[in-house]
Design an enzyme around this catalytic site. Structure first.
Site, short mmCIF file in Angstrom:
data_model
loop_
_atom_site.label_atom_id
_atom_site.label_comp_id
_atom_site.label_asym_id
_atom_site.label_seq_id
_atom_site.Cartn_x
_atom_site.Cartn_y
_atom_site.Cartn_z
CG ASP A 140 10.26 -4.83 -5.82
OD1 ASP A 140 9.70 -3.93 -5.19
OD2 ASP A 140 9.92 -5.17 -6.97
CD GLU A 154 6.88 -3.93 -2.21
OE1 GLU A 154 6.09 -3.04 -2.52
OE2 GLU A 154 7.42 -4.68 -3.03
#
Ligand SMILES: [Ca+2]
Ligand SMILES: [Ca+2]
Ligand SMILES: [Ca+2]
Length: 490
Positions: A216, A245
């Site tokens: 993330d 991400e």
């Protein structure tokens, strides 16, 4: 002498057997473009154990909804049945109250009590592997939850950056060192923090046998940390897959992390491009330009993660107002025939509707008919039968204002994906020289064995004759199709 020769032969035979079985069953767990991923939130998928339903309230979109590893284990055959070879699930680490999504870590070394325990997590991973499904865990190590055990403890004061919000996302210093959404930002300059996060990440792999992490908020952490992190993980687990991400439409800002050792990134530029063309009706020429630009910037385009929506944006059907069925069908055709690893968000097969964040993460609608399941299953099957569709070369064939056509091809097969985003229904497509071979027919691969469309919005289409490298065809407005070229009428 005789012994060594026969030993060598036996060894070669054994090696060959290993290679063959590994390529058939993917025993080594290495990720590649032949994979396809089903992405789900454990909390929002299926409740298989009521004993862990602490503070569950399904009317509160920001709260826990009861899903757990036991429920996911029960539903793995459903995912395998659609032909997916991997799942990406929300983070499993213990979160503070309300952290159903897993992004508010409270203790990185404990399993979230709403989802089960280490045993039920291991059972889920083992069962997934038995079904040929690899497991990717989401992991957020840019920040912790505000109630993390270390935050506020004087002994860990230099583990966090001082509280300051990011107010300029174009300033990379702020992006890395300031706080994201009011969450304590870990200090990755501190060698103790680095070692802790690396050890912790390796610990979960050793404990559970998982196959990958979805990392993330990658760009909120310095690239040199990711270089050290990926090297450390891969030193022990060379086949482990890291996908990050970077919420950014500029492919250059993604490619740099592949150079730092992260295998793949979620392909936000491709997401924005397909949205612009299909939803906003922007010219296919722009879409093509974006595709070309991305491919120039990705060191490994085959390991990027392709998606048409996810948990951080509105669901695809929520963003499209007209010709929804047609546009969803053609976007799924894009998803499974573009380069990279397709990642489909849970519930797309129904399709579920929902806005951004919490409302796009509602409980899986198990009692609704899954209208797009056959199409998804068929596209996955097609990819596993024909490597051209997943690993073959990618060639842009036609880019008019409203129509984008590309080929995936290898020595055996040529597939054409046609995305028609205009009113023009009759047109012709000219094949480039290297794809003409002696093909004389093109047949839709998104019909069932009786010739019926596999999902709403999929056009009925007769086989198309190819004359002198040209397909003259009729494709209804706003629909798409995947065609397979052949010498004989199939
Ligand atoms: Ca439960
Ligand atoms: Ca918890
Ligand atoms: Ca940071």
């Amino acid at each position: 002498m005789t012994f060594s020769v026969s030993w060598n032969m036996a060894r070669k035979a054994l090696l060959l057997l290993l290679i063959l079985s590994a390529s058939v069953f993917n025993l080594w767990g290495q990720f590649g473009p032949e994979d396809s991923v089903y992405f789900l939130f454990t909390d929002r998928f299926y409740d298989g154990d009521e004993s862990n339903n602490y503070t569950v309230n399904i009317r509160n979109l920001k709260g826990y909804h009861g899903g757990d590893f036991a429920g996911l284990t029960e539903k793995l055959p459903y995912i395998a049945g659609m032909g997916f070879s991997a799942i990406w699930i929300s983070s499993v680490v213990d979160n503070q109250a309300g952290g159903y999504h897993g992004y508010w870590a409270q203790d990185y070394y404990r399993v979230e009590e709403h989802f089960g325990d280490m045993e039920s997590l291991k059972t889920m991973v083992d069962r997934a592997h038995e079904l040929g499904i690899k497991v990717i865990l989401d992991l957020a190590i840019n920040h912790t939850g505000i109630q993390h055990d270390f935050f506020g403890d004087p002994a860990y004061q230099d583990w966090f950056h001082p509280r300051q919000d990011i107010d300029d996302y174009s300033d990379q210093y702020q992006v890395e060192n300031h706080w994201l959404q009011n969450l304590p930002d870990l200090n990755h300059e501190n060698p103790e923090v680095r070692q802790y996060l690396i050890d912790m990440s390796i610990w979960w792999i050793e404990q559970t046998g998982i196959d990958g992490y979805r990392l993330d908020a990658l760009r909120h952490v310095p690239a040199d940390f990711w270089r050290e992190y990926s090297a450390a993980v891969k030193e022990q687990f060379p086949d482990f897959y890291l996908i990050g991400e970077v919420f950014d439409g500029n492919p250059a800002n993604l490619g740099k992390y592949q150079n730092a050792g992260i295998d793949g990134l979620l392909d936000f530029p491709a997401y924005f491009a397909i949205q612009d063309m299909v939803r906003n009706g922007e010219p296919a020429t722009r879409f093509a330009q974006s595709v070309i630009n991305s491919k120039r910037n990705y060191p490994h385009e085959e390991l990027m993660g392709t998606f048409i929506d996810n948990h951080d944006v509105r669901r695809f059907v929520n963003q499209v107002y007209r010709n929804r069925e047609e546009k969803l069908a053609q976007s799924l055709m894009f998803l499974f025939s573009y380069t990279g690893i397709p990642i489909m968000y849970y519930g797309t097969e129904i399709p579920m509707d929902g806005g951004s964040e919490h409302s796009g993460r509602s409980l899986m609608a198990w009692d609704e008919p899954a209208l797009y399941k056959d199409l998804v299953t068929s596209l996955n099957e097609l990819r596993s039968l024909h490597p051209a569709l997943s690993s073959g070369e990618f060639t842009i064939v036609d880019r008019s204002m409203s129509r984008f056509v590309y080929a995936r091809h290898d020595a055996d097969d040529v597939f054409l994906t046609i995305l028609n985003n205009g009113d023009e229904e009759r047109f012709s497509i000219e094949l480039p020289d290297e794809l003409r071979r002696d093909f004389r027919w093109a047949r839709s691969m998104v019909l069932d064995s009786a010739g019926e469309p596999l999902a709403p919005g999929v056009p009925e289409l007769e086989s198309i004759r190819i004359r002198r490298g040209r397909l003259r065809m009729e494709l209804p407005a706003y629909t798409g199709v995947v065609l397979k070229l052949s010498r004989e009428r199939e």
